[in-house]
Design an enzyme around this catalytic site. Structure first.
Site, PDB file in Angstrom:
ATOM      1  N   CYS A  64     -45.679  17.830 -21.422  1.00 36.26           N
ATOM      2  CA  CYS A  64     -45.155  18.702 -22.424  1.00 36.26           C
ATOM      3  C   CYS A  64     -43.832  19.340 -22.407  1.00 36.26           C
ATOM      4  O   CYS A  64     -43.196  18.995 -21.524  1.00 36.26           O
ATOM      5  CB  CYS A  64     -46.229  19.780 -22.546  1.00 36.26           C
ATOM      6  SG  CYS A  64     -46.160  20.962 -21.240  1.00 36.26           S
ATOM      7  N   ARG A  98     -43.057  18.818  -7.825  1.00 38.66           N
ATOM      8  CA  ARG A  98     -41.944  17.913  -7.850  1.00 38.66           C
ATOM      9  C   ARG A  98     -41.415  17.687  -6.577  1.00 38.66           C
ATOM     10  O   ARG A  98     -40.252  16.928  -6.535  1.00 38.66           O
ATOM     11  CB  ARG A  98     -41.399  18.066  -8.985  1.00 38.66           C
ATOM     12  CG  ARG A  98     -42.206  17.463 -10.287  1.00 38.66           C
ATOM     13  CD  ARG A  98     -41.155  17.840 -11.587  1.00 38.66           C
ATOM     14  NE  ARG A  98     -39.957  17.204 -11.492  1.00 38.66           N
ATOM     15  CZ  ARG A  98     -39.463  16.019 -11.904  1.00 38.66           C
ATOM     16  NH1 ARG A  98     -40.175  15.335 -12.286  1.00 38.66           N
ATOM     17  NH2 ARG A  98     -38.115  15.728 -11.704  1.00 38.66           N
TER      18      ARG A  98
END
Lengths: 498, 434
Positions: A64, A98
């Site tokens: 998103c 990440r």
């Protein structure tokens, strides 16, 4: 580009797409049909629609807008505190996902692996969270005085309940005398993380660059220009990628003033409007701000690709061509210096990987950029597609793929599995949500978002690791163990170990 | 160049090479970092009592929380039922995060869909997303049950799941008789364990509706709670088999989250059979192995199923003793000798090794039931809890934990920190070591 091995391959694969689509209800099949195609040489586009809402109830890998802003663009700026503003979950489930490497003292002058949230409760939804947000920023200032700024990453409820985070940001910025940037990256905005990248870029334009302009006017920006100043744009330093890239740019004589945003600082961002050229790796996530800097400050930008020795050499030459002969000579020297090592890597691994086929599906850049690195190792791409690319990405992809490559946009889990069953690639290169599905099918897999906790993969140093990793994935003897030998009727499709 | 084809260096070694160390030095020129002495001074200060006081004074800020949000717990509960697809009404990004988190933790596929609500749904509501979404997921993934929960988006705009599902069924999205249990799981209420409870109650309510018979089926139900270690479930099954107990695990996700590699991908491995789960209403009793991830579920079972609901958390020797004796009491079956021998071996291991743990001071954080159980086991070994941080705490739990601490001389020093996060814990630990 090579001709197809089989003239009918395009027709066959188009037929495969039709078959796969039959599983959907009619309305859904009609929508999905536009996102799947077979690339035909000479066409200017891959022939797929993109950047359109995913189907409800269908498994997509998409994230998103919050993921695009907090996870990609803003989160890696290491000396700022990024608040996940809203309920606790968005920040929690995305926490340190990440691998954006950085140097610094965490919790003191850098904050990359920490999770800051306003942890909304029911009363915050009912009464609004602006007061809490202001207080929260004041508390941050007490506990983390060495931070260089704050960003507010809005989660879904913020936009829905109508909080005025811009007003809070202005007030707080004055109070703490640091940049406070409100980012309206609520997850319901747009169709994927892509809009989050765009919104995040726009907030740099509107809330960071005006400070840079003011500092320049006031003469407080401590920056002495050189003709060789560049910025790395769109490298998030996954596993240290940006460092393995920067080292090459510095070696050819350029001065890298800023890294966006992996291991980056707000000060580097403030100095960027003074560079001579922006060098952009992830086009999808940062083309917006690069275009803005071109329009407003006259800074040209150049896309480059540091995956695999072929593209690295090509990119270094192209970058150097924009500078003087000194840089051009240096580029040749650097390419020549690393070539023997690259040759040795290829000599070692190519025989083990030659002719292996790959199906890929990643975010907004790598489904094309990594192709040449596989080709350097003798591997062949048979299918590729993006989670959240736009039309211009699919145009750019045509430079990278061969005739007959199957192209899938926002591929659903069902389609991807069916394509793999039919195409039988030797390796799947995608994300963690796909990884174990294919490994359960007995197929070698590498995560192409996180480098499977390895890396870096950028630059010459990274290619060595990339080559080794592809070898270990494909040639692991574990694949040959799937299916018990006494079970003669085993349906295991595992390939025998090489 | 640092890389050598014969010995390729990973990031850790690579970036310690002089070339990269030099690069990091060069980069500092543009970072506008603080003076290293200043960083050192502040780093020391963050470990001080003064900092601890300031840290504990915060009211609005949460740093490094030790809790997640509801829908993940709901999906975790759902996949333990045969052929069940978790469906989240709301924005799709959340589901991507849940799937990523669970996949990364278990190294297993984790399937789940969302209704992909975007701006238009924010304005008009998510009914159409539900209608299309259920139709697509049913036809594509052929589930036996679709378990629906919400993200905070759907909650803020007020989507009514019960009405939406009825509408979708009437629109023909899924067959009328397909079980579509649901749970409202707002992320701004409770935590992941609340979501587990809500979904477990939702599923059991749907599956058992109208299944009550006059006679008991004589079985025992087990509910594990939000226990992420599937080995525990397997052990409970083994113990029940040794007893010869006829049992039902409600949400048996042990195969789903730890499936064998057969060379084929099965989207729904294992799980509690739906008919068996439906018959759970007729069991003799339900044994729940976590209290604080199941309050609504337990209340519902006690009230609607009219059967005994027992909380028993078999961690450590005493708690496992109680668990075994409870099973024996509920079923009238003797405790198998084999388990008594195993118990003896475990106690032997503890006496052999107690010297390494006895008197050691420890801090712990986690979900309420897990923390309670581990603290109980550590007390049996003579270890001394000092700081106990439970972010998703509540008064009932703290009272219960305090009673456990009071029951042992080794629990005297312990302090329970409810509602605190891991940055609080850091201050507690720094002050300990200084």
């Amino acid at each position: 580009m090579t001709p197809p091995e089989n003239k009918n391959i395009i027709e066959e694969r188009k037929e495969l797409i039709k078959e796969v689509l039959q599983a959907y209800p009619e309305k859904a099949a009609k929508k999905r049909e536009k996102h799947l195609n077979v690339y035909e040489e000479g066409k200017s586009d891959c022939g797929v629609k993109s950047n359109i809402k995913s189907l409800p109830g269908v498994m997509t890998a998409r994230g998103c807008a919050y993921a695009g802003s907090k996870g990609v663009v803003w989160g890696p700026i290491k000396d700022m505190i990024h608040i996940s503003h809203g309920p606790v979950g968005c920040g929690y489930w995305s926490w340190s996902g990440r691998r954006n490497y950085y140097i610094g003292t965490t919790g003191v002058d850098t904050f990359g692996t920490m999770h800051f949230t306003s942890d909304f409760q029911e009363r915050d939804i009912v009464f609004g969270g602006d007061k809490k947000l202001l207080k929260l920023i004041q508390e941050l200032e007490v506990l983390f005085p060495l931070s260089r700024g704050v960003s507010i990453q809005s989660e879904c409820p913020i936009g829905l309940i109508g909080d005025d985070i811009e007003a809070v940001a202005k007030k707080a910025a004055k109070e703490i005398n640091k940049p406070v940037v409100p980012v309206r990256c609520e997850g319901f905005r747009g169709v994927s993380q892509s809009l989050g990248h765009h919104i995040a870029n726009d907030m740099i334009r509107d809330w960071v660059f005006p400070r840079a302009d003011q500092a320049k006017k006031d003469g407080t920006l401590k920056f002495e220009s050189t003709p060789y100043d560049v910025a790395i744009i769109g490298d998030y330093n996954i596993g240290g990628d940006a460092w393995a890239s920067r080292i090459l740019l510095e070696e050819i004589g350029l001065r890298v003033v800023a890294q966006w945003s992996g291991d980056g600082t707000i000060n580097e961002m403030l100095m960027t409007p003074n560079v001579k050229m922006n060098l952009i790796h992830c086009y999808r996530s940062m083309n917006y701000i690069s275009r803005h800097m071109e329009e407003k400050y006259g800074i040209p930008w150049l896309e480059y690709n540091f995956f695999g020795p072929t593209k690295i050499a090509e990119s270094l030459r192209e970058i150097a061509s924009k500078f003087d002969s000194k840089i051009q000579e240096n580029a040749e020297k650097v390419i020549a210096k690393y070539q023997p090592t690259m040759d040795a890597i290829v000599a070692k691994y190519r025989p083990r990987l030659e002719g292996k086929t790959v199906a890929m599906m990643v975010g907004g850049l790598r489904p094309r950029h990594v192709v040449p690195a596989f080709q350097d190792l003798g591997m062949k791409m048979i299918g590729t597609g993006y989670e959240f690319a736009h039309n211009d990405d699919y145009k750019r992809t045509t430079h990278y793929i061969e005739n007959g490559t199957i192209v899938y946009d926002d591929v659903t889990a069902y389609e991807f599995e069916e394509f793999v069953k039919a195409l039988k690639p030797d390796l799947i290169a995608s994300g963690v949500k796909e990884k174990y599905v294919f490994q359960k099918m007995g197929l070698p897999f590498r995560q192409m978002h996180s480098w499977d906790y390895s890396g870096p993969y950028h630059g010459y140093d990274g290619f060595a690791i990339f080559a080794r990793d592809m070898d270990l994935a494909l040639n692991s003897p574990t694949w040959g163990l799937i299916g018990a030998p006494w079970n003669k009727n085993t349906k295991a499709k595992a390939k025998a170990a090489v | 160049m640092p890389q050598n084809p014969d010995k390729i260096q990973d990031h850790v070694q690579l970036f310690h090479q002089p070339e990269y160390q030099q690069l990091f030095q060069n980069k500092r020129e543009f970072e506008n970092g603080h003076d290293p002495e200043e960083v050192k001074r502040v780093a020391e200060w963050t470990k001080s009592w003064d900092y601890r006081e300031k840290n504990f004074a915060r009211e609005a800020l949460t740093v490094n929380p030790a809790k997640g949000c509801q829908p993940l717990g709901a999906m975790f509960a759902a996949v333990g039922f045969e052929g069940t697809l978790p469906f989240v009404q709301g924005s799709q990004g959340c589901v991507a995060y849940f799937r990523t988190h669970l996949t990364r933790h278990y190294k297993e596929p984790f399937s789940g869909v969302s209704s992909s609500m975007t701006e238009d749904a924010a304005v008009f509501g998510g009914l159409q997303n539900m209608i299309d979404g259920l139709a697509n997921s049913y036809q594509l993934y052929k589930p036996k049950m679709i378990a629906v929960c919400t993200t905070c988006m759907a909650e803020v705009i007020g989507d009514d799941l019960g009405a939406f599902i009825t509408n979708a069924k009437n629109a023909g999205s899924v067959p009328q008789d397909l079980p579509v249990p649901f749970a409202h799981t707002p992320s701004f209420v409770g935590s992941h364990i609340t979501g587990y409870d809500n979904m477990m109650k939702g599923i059991l309510t749907t599956l058992t509706a109208g299944k009550k018979k006059s006679a008991s089926n004589g079985k025992i139900n087990f509910i594990s709670g939000f226990d992420t270690y599937v080995g525990n479930l397997r052990e409970v099954k083994r113990i029940a088999s040794l007893f010869g107990i006829d049992y039902t695990i409600l949400s048996d996700n042990s195969d789903y989250l730890d499936a064998p590699n057969t060379g084929e991908f099965d989207m729904y491995p294992g799980g509690t059979k739906l008919e068996e789960a439906a018959d759970a209403i007729n069991a003799k009793a339900t044994v729940v192995m976590q209290a604080h991830s199941t309050p609504k579920t337990r209340e519902y079972i006690a009230k609607e199923w009219q059967q005994d609901v027992v909380v028993s958390r078999p961690w450590g020797i005493k708690a496992t003793d109680e668990f075994l004796m409870k099973l024996s009491e509920l079923t009238g079956k003797p405790i198998p000798e084999e388990l008594e021998i195993e118990r003896g071996r475990a106690v032997d291991a503890m006496t052999d090794s107690h010297a390494w743990v006895h008197g050691k001071r420890f801090a712990i954080y986690g979900d309420p039931d897990l923390v309670y159980s581990v603290v109980g086991f550590m007390l049996e070994l003579g270890a001394e809890p000092v700081h106990i941080v439970v972010h998703n705490s509540n008064e009932v739990f703290e009272k219960e934990l305090q009673a456990l601490l009071d029951s042992s001389p080794f629990g005297k020093e312990a302090k329970i920190w409810g509602g605190k996060d891991l940055w609080h814990l850091r201050s507690l630990l720094c002050a300990l070591s200084s």
